[in-house]
Write an enzyme that holds these catalytic residues in place. Structure first.
Site, PDB file in Angstrom:
ATOM      1  N   GLY A   1      -2.668   2.889  -4.443  1.00 46.92           N
ATOM      2  CA  GLY A   1      -2.172   3.218  -3.117  1.00 46.92           C
ATOM      3  C   GLY A   1      -1.079   2.277  -2.643  1.00 46.92           C
ATOM      4  O   GLY A   1      -0.335   1.687  -3.437  1.00 46.92           O
ATOM      5  N   SER A   2      -1.018   2.074  -1.332  1.00 46.30           N
ATOM      6  CA  SER A   2       0.171   1.497  -0.693  1.00 46.30           C
ATOM      7  C   SER A   2       0.432   0.031  -0.981  1.00 46.30           C
ATOM      8  O   SER A   2       1.500  -0.483  -0.621  1.00 46.30           O
ATOM      9  CB  SER A   2       0.092   1.715   0.815  1.00 46.30           C
ATOM     10  N   THR A   3      -0.498  -0.701  -1.585  1.00 49.16           N
ATOM     11  CA  THR A   3      -0.171  -2.076  -1.975  1.00 49.16           C
ATOM     12  C   THR A   3       0.970  -2.089  -2.990  1.00 49.16           C
ATOM     13  O   THR A   3       1.676  -3.100  -3.107  1.00 49.16           O
ATOM     14  CB  THR A   3      -1.400  -2.783  -2.569  1.00 49.16           C
TER      15      THR A   3
ATOM     16  N   LYS B   1       3.662  -0.444  -2.673  1.00 52.69           N
ATOM     17  CA  LYS B   1       4.939  -0.345  -1.948  1.00 52.69           C
ATOM     18  C   LYS B   1       5.661  -1.682  -1.923  1.00 52.69           C
ATOM     19  O   LYS B   1       6.892  -1.736  -1.913  1.00 52.69           O
ATOM     20  CB  LYS B   1       4.688   0.161  -0.525  1.00 52.69           C
TER      21      LYS B   1
END
Length: 555
Positions: free
Chosen positions: A308-310, A312
């Protein structure tokens, strides 16, 4: 008269030939015994030696595992195996019996002490043509206290063989890292998981032996020659684990696991400037003393998942490194079409027109999609992820490490990969990638073994140390990404998606992550408010990080 003489001569010859023939057969047999190594399939030398010589194994002591400060995490302790002498010959010529006489009474007395039924013990005691038997499994690996309880019963024919047992004094403390061992039929201890398995050769040492002449009852004959080869004890291993940090990490994870009942969760704390692992634990856990194991995989290195967004953070770093990123430029958040697919922000509506810097702190999926259309391409993204160590093993010193996968081909897959969906990673890969932020762009290899020491001589045979892998980012890139991570927690409330991670007196920087995961039965992403994998990747203090914290929890 002549005929009678011939008969007598024939008889004399016959009487002479028979003894000669028998003598010849004896000579041939003696020669055969002298010159042959085997007779009737039996090795005569081994047969002779075994009748008169006994060999005992001198077991090497398995090495001890310590924390960095020398607190014991795993060690060998004395244990015992209960044996029963069955042969009546053992008691011949003695006033008191030295073999089991009352089998039923013996079984009844031992059953509650060694956790075996009377019937199972009787089956062992009634075996035929055996000198002795081990009362397994219950009578194997008993403690000194249990041995004393059995001795008080004064049961004829019951004795003990001293062995070793692996003991973990802190029970489920650091269990998946330490692992556990099993005892083989010949009383060898073999590591089956974690450090116990990975460093089994170092820990095991080398057994020795003692050979001596024995009498008919099996006792050593006094003043006879003996051959002795001393055992070589195993090496001691000191981990990088800080006991206080580990205790804190264990407590927090247990409390969270009991409160929220997730499928699993994990926390890792690392020394940012060296890559030393200071604490790591996961739940559910197990006690290696009793092996109440639900999963034989260590989440730190063996669990792969869509993070997921880690991710990014690393997509932004890729754009910064290419030199094309412009954080003050704007885009329209909310939704964006990619062919027949639509990428949406996590709130499905977005925040109107925002900058790319704001897109990071708001964790915008649309921001990532635009970055991959405008600032970098799929080749840049894959190359940078690989440079950080994703998609391959870190070679961390624990068994069964997985590599994860970086499979993205189509445009929508590339966008998904940029915000951590459709690819898989491991927790230790995230710790490794985060070291680059703490060290001005230099990637470090995480490690958990501080040193390996010969307990007899004190010689350090291995020393863990800081290991630089590659330069993956400039100081300018790192400075910018730390500012963005700071805003995630301390920025304006409308943009600070990580505001709940504020800690008084501790300036943390970080990035949150929320990822969907695939149902293995349907092949589709799970739906529902709790069916997510949530994570946090943080460092502190901001300007010169000393500690890395990575936490991940599923469902």
């Amino acid at each position: 008269m002549k005929r009678r003489g011939n008969n007598k001569l024939s008889i004399n010859k016959f009487v002479f030939v028979i003894p000669f023939f028998l003598f010849l057969l004896i000579c041939i047999q003696m020669a055969n015994l002298s010159l042959s190594t085997k007779v009737d399939g039996i090795n005569l030398r081994e047969f002779s030696n075994n009748r008169n010589t006994r060999q005992e194994t001198l077991y090497a002591n398995r090495g001890t595992i310590f924390t960095s400060a020398g607190e014991i995490l795993a060690q060998n302790v004395d244990s015992y195996t209960v044996i029963a002498y069955l042969s009546e010959k053992r008691s011949e010529g003695l006033d008191e019996p030295r073999h089991v006489v009352d089998k039923e009474g013996t079984a009844k007395a031992l059953a509650p002490l060694i956790n075996m039924t009377e019937e199972d013990i009787l089956k062992l005691l009634n075996k035929k043509n055996l000198y002795q038997v081990e009362l397994r499994p219950g009578g194997r690996g008993i403690t000194e206290l249990k041995k004393e309880e059995i001795e008080k019963l004064q049961l004829p024919g019951i004795d003990f063989i001293q062995t070793f047992k692996r003991y973990y004094p802190n029970n489920d403390f650091l269990a998946y890292t330490l692992g556990y061992v099993r005892m083989t039929e010949d009383s060898k201890i073999i590591g089956e998981m974690g450090i116990e398995k990975y460093f089994n050769d170092y820990l095991s040492g080398k057994d020795g032996y003692l050979k001596y002449q024995k009498d008919l009852k099996g006792y050593k004959i006094p003043n006879t020659k003996e051959i002795r080869e001393e055992q070589e004890d195993g090496m001691d291993i000191y981990l990088t684990i800080d006991e206080n940090i580990q205790l804190f990490t264990e407590r927090i994870v247990k409390e969270a696991y009991e409160t929220y009942q997730p499928e699993w969760m994990l926390a890792v704390v690392a020394e940012a400037k060296t890559g030393r692992i200071l604490g790591t634990t996961s739940a559910p856990s197990f006690d290696p003393n009793i092996k109440n194991i639900k999963s034989y995989l260590n989440p730190l290195v063996s669990y792969t998942y869509e993070p997921g967004s880690t991710m990014k953070t690393f997509t932004y770093m890729a754009a910064l490194e290419k030199g094309t990123y412009k954080g003050d430029e704007t885009f329209e958040s909310g939704r964006i079409e990619i062919g027949d697919d639509i990428i949406s922000d996590w709130n499905n509506t977005g925040w109107g027109t925002i900058t790319y810097d704001q897109g990071y702190t708001l964790s915008s999926n649309v921001a990532i999609t635009n970055i991959l259309n405008k600032f970098i391409n799929r080749t840049d993204l894959r190359a940078y992820f690989e440079k950080l160590g994703f998609g391959r093993k870190t070679n961390f010193t624990l068994p069964n490490e997985e590599s994860g996968k970086l499979n993205f081909k189509y445009e929508v897959e590339v966008a998904n990969a940029g915000f951590g969906q459709g690819i898989t990673t491991t927790p230790i890969q995230h710790v490794q990638a985060l070291t680059s932020i703490a060290n001005n762009g230099t990637l470090l290899k995480p490690y958990i073994v501080d040193k390996i020491v010969n307990p007899k001589t004190g010689e350090v045979v291995f020393k863990g140390q800081k290991e630089e892998i590659a330069k993956v980012a400039s100081k300018e890139t790192i400075s910018k990404i730390k500012d963005l991570m700071y805003q995630v927690i301390y920025g304006e409330p409308v943009y600070a998606t990580g505001a709940s991670y504020k800690v008084d007196g501790c300036e943390i920087i970080g990035k949150t992550g929320t990822a969907q995961f695939v149902n293995p039965n349907t092949g589709k992403y799970e739906t529902g408010s709790t069916n997510y994998l949530r994570s946090f990747a943080g460092l502190f203090p901001k300007d010169d990080p000393e500690v890395i914290v990575y936490v991940v929890v599923k469902r």
